[in-house]
Scaffold this active site. Structure first.
Site, PDB file in Angstrom:
ATOM      1  N   ASP A  63       2.817  11.242  16.607  1.00 61.19           N
ATOM      2  CA  ASP A  63       3.033  12.143  15.335  1.00 61.19           C
ATOM      3  C   ASP A  63       2.363  12.706  13.995  1.00 61.19           C
ATOM      4  OD1 ASP A  63       5.047  11.772  12.667  1.00 61.19           O
ATOM      5  OD2 ASP A  63       5.422   9.647  12.597  1.00 61.19           O
ATOM      6  N   GLY A 111       5.022   6.035   7.758  1.00 60.94           N
ATOM      7  CA  GLY A 111       6.178   6.809   8.754  1.00 60.94           C
ATOM      8  C   GLY A 111       7.601   5.350   8.849  1.00 60.94           C
ATOM      9  N   LEU A 122       0.913  -1.008  -0.370  1.00 57.12           N
ATOM     10  CA  LEU A 122       0.114  -0.077   0.376  1.00 57.12           C
ATOM     11  C   LEU A 122       0.460   1.022  -0.240  1.00 57.12           C
ATOM     12  CD1 LEU A 122      -2.987  -1.255   2.659  1.00 57.12           C
ATOM     13  CD2 LEU A 122      -3.178  -0.491   0.735  1.00 57.12           C
ATOM     14  N   GLY A 123       1.859   0.710   0.644  1.00 57.92           N
ATOM     15  CA  GLY A 123       2.682   2.739   0.566  1.00 57.92           C
ATOM     16  C   GLY A 123       4.438   2.304   1.649  1.00 57.92           C
ATOM     17  N   LYS A 170       1.413  -3.338   8.907  1.00 58.32           N
ATOM     18  CA  LYS A 170       2.561  -2.604   8.690  1.00 58.32           C
ATOM     19  C   LYS A 170       4.144  -3.530   9.169  1.00 58.32           C
ATOM     20  CE  LYS A 170       3.467   1.818   9.407  1.00 58.32           C
ATOM     21  NZ  LYS A 170       3.020   2.943  10.007  1.00 58.32           N
TER      22      LYS A 170
END
Ligand SMILES: *[C@@H]1O[C@H](CO)[C@@H](O)[C@H](O)[C@H]1NC(C)=O
Ligand SMILES: *[C@@H]1O[C@H](CO)[C@@H](O)[C@H](O)[C@H]1NC(C)=O
Ligand SMILES: *[C@@H]1O[C@H](CO)[C@@H](O)[C@H](O)[C@H]1NC(C)=O
Ligand SMILES: *[C@@H]1O[C@H](CO)[C@@H](O)[C@H](O)[C@H]1NC(C)=O
Length: 676
Positions: A488, A370, A366-367, A389
């Site tokens: 964050d 951080g 997906l990407g 993740k």
């Protein structure tokens, strides 16, 4: 018999023409000869019955036809008698190599006899009589024959011990001495080893007669290098002077019965008054491999070639399977420790996550979040869409604390937070499993200039997202049973669910990095432009540092610009300063994202509220920032925003000077990820 020298000359002539000539060596005066193979031996051998010399040089005594017999006789009679008047039979020694190809693995018949004596076989019978004698003359002293039988049929009438024996015969097929086939193996201290005459393998026999002792000794051995065993297989004492008469011939007799065996001789030698000349084992012809022999050969091939290959293949496949299993296990290997058992329900198996994300293939990517790659996955059992993740962490230090925190975060339930479903741990790697957010992260909508397929967010949507994020933050700061600091907050960490609700994601990950694997790189983590000055100075996060970042976030969403942007003229645009400037000049609406509409197609009051709140939250002094509860009340209009004068809103010099100070000449800022 004709002049043997003539044949010898003929043999030499043949050899001269390149033909493999008679292998007969030595003076053929009946005292010594050697056949190492029988090519050309029809010169010196007389064959009858089924006996032929094959093209390869084998002397084939029987050819697989039943009830036949054959003879191969050295044409020259032996000079057995010593020249002295009334002289007895001299010592002699013979050796030969034979092979029996049986029609069935365990059955063959009848055998081979090596003989010395009268060579009149006109009345001899095949089968049991081995082509040597017949019913009437068996045992008759007038036979004048001595033989060594290799008998592969048990004939009760001759008192055979079994169907695989070697016997010494004198005028009779009832042996004077007999022993089951075998040899005393000198290599193992003379241990007796059985041999199967019908094994289809070549074997060697030695027959020695010693005239003084009248001892007959017979030796049998598998065909090796021609070495004779030191212990005879069978021996007997017989004064052959009383048995043999002149002319005495040496030769072989062989017969088949109902079984269609093939009997072969490969080589033969004989000497009077001396040891049998050595047969050249290396130049012997090979036994044929047909009939059962072919099967035998096949089974030999199976044993000697196929079996090792199959074994090797088996071993290799076992090894491969083990490697696969180990790899599979390591592929799905996890780190699971005792203390984690209390977090059980939050624990995912790596295998499930691996399958869910199709092995973390790039097509499920997906990407890059951080702290690691984010993959989309479909949990195999629940069919739940998740985002996985992968966060790498160098050491286990602080991981326990962090996992505990992850679990705490997992307990957070709020419609403006991305739900953390659980985690999985591998060596050096932490996997966090979140609810999947179909609409991706907010920053793509704000700066999605390149991607026109994304819907443009109008002001109402943006304001709702701001309020949503505020609500989520309020929940973690004040409404949960413990204070949680996000650390964050930024547009790329705000994800949009199916209803375009803003949801905060990526909680507390900054903290994992604060725990830092490597003390040398312990650094303040956050994103430039969102970083409260006191956080940059002390590294200590608090709810108010979150509020600072939230302020930057509001300005970002409202203005459609990043907190720190590079611009052509002065090199850098610090969003807060820029908005503040416009507030001073009372031209606040000029900072609003131009795409929201030149005709001010938005609620200007809301926009101004958002901008002012953004400035308030991003105040360099923590004490001047509102709490999230207050911020929420301002946003909801439950409480009017206090009228602050621009002078109260001090310049955010802190941030500015921080940036100036910490910026290395190269322009990259260590420890900060660029605002995005
Ligand atoms: C031996 O065999 C060869 C060819 O096989 C033949 O020409 C020759 O006549 C034979 N000699 C005897 C004595 O049988
Ligand atoms: C075996 O020899 C006999 C006699 O010489 C002959 O009739 C028969 O055809 C031979 N058989 C084979 C298979 O060579
Ligand atoms: C067997 O030997 C006797 C003498 O001992 C002789 O008369 C007889 O003819 C022999 N029989 C055969 C079949 O040779
Ligand atoms: C063997 O027999 C012959 C003839 O009968 C005789 O001369 C000789 O002495 C015998 N040899 C032995 C070792 O008995």
């Amino acid at each position: 018999m004709e002049n043997p020298r003539l044949f010898l000359v003929a043999g030499i002539l043949l050899a001269g023409f390149g033909v493999v000539a008679a292998v007969l060596q030595g003076d053929d005066d009946g005292k010594q000869f050697v056949y190492s193979g029988f090519t050309g031996s029809n010169v010196s051998l007389s064959l009858d019955g089924t006996a032929v010399v094959t093209p390869s040089g084998l002397l084939e005594l029987t050819n697989g036809t039943a009830q036949l017999s054959s003879h191969a006789v050295h044409r020259t009679p032996l000079s057995l008698r010593s020249s002295s008047p009334g002289g007895g039979v001299r010592s002699f020694s013979a050796s030969f190599v034979f092979g029996i190809i049986p029609p069935y693995p365990d059955q063959s018949g009848h055998g081979i006899v090596f003989f010395v004596g009268k060579a009149d076989f006109s009345t001899a019978l095949p089968s049991t009589y081995l082509g040597l004698l017949n019913r009437a003359n068996n045992g008759n002293a007038t036979n004048h024959i001595f033989g060594v039988e290799l008998d592969t049929i048990q004939s009760i009438e001759f008192k055979d011990p079994n169907d695989n024996h070697v016997g010494i015969d004198v005028n009779s097929l009832e042996s004077v001495a007999v022993h089951p086939a075998g040899y005393y193996d000198d290599e193992t201290g003379g241990a007796f080893r059985d041999l199967l005459l019908i094994s289809g393998k070549a074997m060697q026999v030695w027959v020695d007669y010693e005239s003084v002792s009248t001892e007959i000794r017979v030796f049998l051995s598998p065909l090796k290098n021609g070495a004779k065993p030191s212990t005879p297989l069978v021996s007997a004492r017989r004064n052959l002077s009383e048995v043999l008469v002149d002319p005495a011939y040496a030769g072989f007799s062989s017969s088949t019965g109902t079984l269609r065996s093939r009997h072969y001789l490969l080589g033969w030698s004989l000497a009077i008054d001396g040891p049998a000349p050595l047969i050249d084992i290396g130049s012997l012809p090979k036994l044929p491999q047909f009939g059962f022999g072919a099967k035998q050969a096949l089974s030999n091939v199976l044993l000697e070639i196929v079996l090792p290959i199959v074994t090797a293949v088996l071993v290799l496949s076992v090894v491969a399977v083990v490697i696969l299993v180990v790899r599979r296990r390591s592929k799905y290997a996890e780190v699971r420790e005792e203390w984690e058992s209390e977090f059980g329900p939050h624990r995912f198996s790596y295998r499930d996550l691996f399958l869910a994300t199709e092995g973390f293939k790039s097509k499920t990517l997906l990407g890059f979040g951080g702290f690691g790659r984010v993959h989309k996955g479909l949990l195999p059992k629940s069919k739940l869409e998740v985002a996985v993740k992968k966060v790498s962490h160098g050491s286990r230090q602080g991981i326990k604390e962090f996992v505990a925190e992850v679990v705490t975060i997992g307990r957070l339930r709020h419609r403006n937070l991305v739900q953390l479903l659980g985690y999985c741990r591998r060596k050096g790697e932490l996997l966090l499993v979140y609810d999947y957010m179909p609409n991706g992260s907010l920053d793509k909508y704000l700066y999605g200039g390149k991607d026109d397929t994304l819907d443009f967010l109008d002001w109402a949507q943006r304001f709702r997202i701001i309020k949503g994020v505020a609500s989520g933050l309020l929940y973690i700061h004040e409404d949960f049973d413990q204070v949680i600091i996000h650390r964050d907050i930024k547009a790329s960490n705000v994800l949009l669910d199916a209803d375009m609700n803003g949801r905060l994601g990526d909680f507390g990950l900054a903290k994992l990095y604060d725990h830092g694997a490597d003390p040398q790189t312990t650094h303040v983590v956050g994103t430039m432009g969102y970083l409260a000055p006191e956080l940059a100075r002390t590294g200590k996060a608090s709810p108010l540092t979150d509020v600072f970042a939230f302020g930057a976030f509001i300005l970002e969403v409202t203005c459609g610009r990043r907190p720190v942007e590079l611009s052509m003229d002065d090199g850098r645009l610090v969003l807060v300063d820029w908005v503040l400037e416009h507030w001073h000049t009372e031209s606040l609406l000029e900072v609003v994202d131009a795409r929201l509409g030149a005709d001010y197609d938005y609620d200007a009051e809301e926009v101004v509220l958002a901008l002012k709140l953004g400035l308030m939250c991003s105040h360099p002094l923590p004490g001047a920032r509102p709490s999230m509860r207050q911020a929420m009340q301002y946003l909801e209009g439950d409480m009017p925003l206090p009228e602050l004068t621009p002078t109260q809103m001090m310049q955010s010099e802190g941030l500015d000077s921080f940036i100036q100070l910490s910026e290395p000449s190269s322009g990259t800022i260590s420890g900060l990820s660029g605002g995005r």
